[in-house]
Design an enzyme around this catalytic site. Sequence first.
Site, PDB file in Angstrom:
ATOM      1  N   HIS A   1       6.521  -1.684   3.757  1.00 49.85           N
ATOM      2  CA  HIS A   1       6.310  -3.091   4.114  1.00 49.85           C
ATOM      3  C   HIS A   1       5.537  -3.781   3.013  1.00 49.85           C
ATOM      4  CE1 HIS A   1       2.989  -0.691   5.756  1.00 49.85           C
ATOM      5  NE2 HIS A   1       2.213  -1.715   5.486  1.00 49.85           N
TER       6      HIS A   1
ATOM      7  N   GLY B   1      -4.715   2.960   1.411  1.00 49.92           N
ATOM      8  CA  GLY B   1      -4.922   2.183   2.634  1.00 49.92           C
ATOM      9  C   GLY B   1      -3.685   2.039   3.498  1.00 49.92           C
ATOM     10  N   GLN B   2      -2.600   2.748   3.145  1.00 45.56           N
ATOM     11  CA  GLN B   2      -1.399   2.642   3.980  1.00 45.56           C
ATOM     12  C   GLN B   2      -1.637   3.324   5.322  1.00 45.56           C
ATOM     13  OE1 GLN B   2       2.238   4.284   2.320  1.00 45.56           O
ATOM     14  NE2 GLN B   2       3.502   3.314   3.897  1.00 45.56           N
TER      15      GLN B   2
ATOM     16  N   ASN C   1       0.860  -1.177   0.000  1.00 43.00           N
ATOM     17  CA  ASN C   1       0.000   0.000   0.000  1.00 43.00           C
ATOM     18  C   ASN C   1       0.897   1.228   0.000  1.00 43.00           C
ATOM     19  OD1 ASN C   1      -2.421  -1.494   0.143  1.00 43.00           O
ATOM     20  ND2 ASN C   1      -2.180  -1.727   2.354  1.00 43.00           N
TER      21      ASN C   1
ATOM     22  N   HIS D   1       2.988  -6.885   2.350  1.00 40.91           N
ATOM     23  CA  HIS D   1       2.089  -7.889   2.932  1.00 40.91           C
ATOM     24  C   HIS D   1       2.158  -9.174   2.108  1.00 40.91           C
ATOM     25  CE1 HIS D   1      -0.558  -4.993   5.273  1.00 40.91           C
ATOM     26  NE2 HIS D   1      -0.078  -4.155   4.379  1.00 40.91           N
TER      27      HIS D   1
HETATM   28  P1  5GP Z   1      -0.760  -0.841   5.869  1.00 38.35           P
HETATM   29  O1  5GP Z   1      -2.237  -0.571   5.940  1.00 38.35           O
HETATM   30  O2  5GP Z   1       0.049   0.338   6.336  1.00 38.35           O
HETATM   31  O3  5GP Z   1      -0.332  -1.342   4.516  1.00 38.35           O
HETATM   32  O4  5GP Z   1      -0.508  -2.062   6.813  1.00 38.35           O
HETATM   33  C1  5GP Z   1      -0.001  -1.944   8.104  1.00 38.35           C
HETATM   34  C2  5GP Z   1      -0.144  -3.308   8.730  1.00 38.35           C
HETATM   35  O5  5GP Z   1       0.638  -3.329   9.900  1.00 38.35           O
HETATM   36  C3  5GP Z   1      -1.567  -3.661   9.127  1.00 38.35           C
HETATM   37  O6  5GP Z   1      -1.950  -4.879   8.502  1.00 38.35           O
HETATM   38  C4  5GP Z   1      -1.507  -3.770  10.649  1.00 38.35           C
HETATM   39  O7  5GP Z   1      -2.335  -4.787  11.156  1.00 38.35           O
HETATM   40  C5  5GP Z   1      -0.030  -4.055  10.898  1.00 38.35           C
HETATM   41  N1  5GP Z   1       0.473  -3.558  12.165  1.00 38.35           N
HETATM   42  C6  5GP Z   1       0.294  -2.315  12.671  1.00 38.35           C
HETATM   43  N2  5GP Z   1       0.917  -2.201  13.857  1.00 38.35           N
HETATM   44  C7  5GP Z   1       1.519  -3.406  14.088  1.00 38.35           C
HETATM   45  C8  5GP Z   1       2.322  -3.906  15.171  1.00 38.35           C
HETATM   46  O8  5GP Z   1       2.605  -3.220  16.152  1.00 38.35           O
HETATM   47  N3  5GP Z   1       2.746  -5.180  15.074  1.00 38.35           N
HETATM   48  C9  5GP Z   1       2.421  -5.974  13.990  1.00 38.35           C
HETATM   49  N4  5GP Z   1       2.913  -7.215  14.003  1.00 38.35           N
HETATM   50  N5  5GP Z   1       1.687  -5.531  12.963  1.00 38.35           N
HETATM   51  C10 5GP Z   1       1.237  -4.270  13.017  1.00 38.35           C
END
Ligand code: 5GP
Length: 111
Positions: free
Chosen positions: A98, A91-92, A85, A100
Amino acid sequence: MSDCIFCKIVKGEIPAKKLYEDDEIIAFWDIDPQAPKHFLVVPKKHLAAVAALEEGDERLAGRMLRLGARLAAEHGVGDFRVIFNNGPMAGQEVFHLHMHILGGRQLHGLG
Ligand code: 5GP
Ligand code: ZN
């Protein structure tokens, strides 16, 4: 980045369930999994998103992809989805690059 949650995981300041770690990449299970197998592959150096990748980061980005595929296979996930993202409209929520990897169930569409 002192206020970045993934930098804190990289530094061991907050815990994560790690699958893998080397000198430039860490992988850990997502805290809020959207599939039975959902983990994140994260460069240790702070980059905000895909759009922040620079010349010279090609090897790092390629390693993230290869490592994601390898870790999926090691955890019994044959078919998987790869998501990056980039930005709030996409949706980031965590602004540290990172990747997924999601698998372990039938996935449909792109949502
Ligand atoms: P984004 O929406 O930014 O692409 O995804 C961020 C991801 O990081 C989400 O799926 C969320 O559940 C995960 N996430 C956020 N904080 C933490 C954390 O403290 N530990 C872990 N293991 N995952 C996290
Ligand atoms: Zn960071």
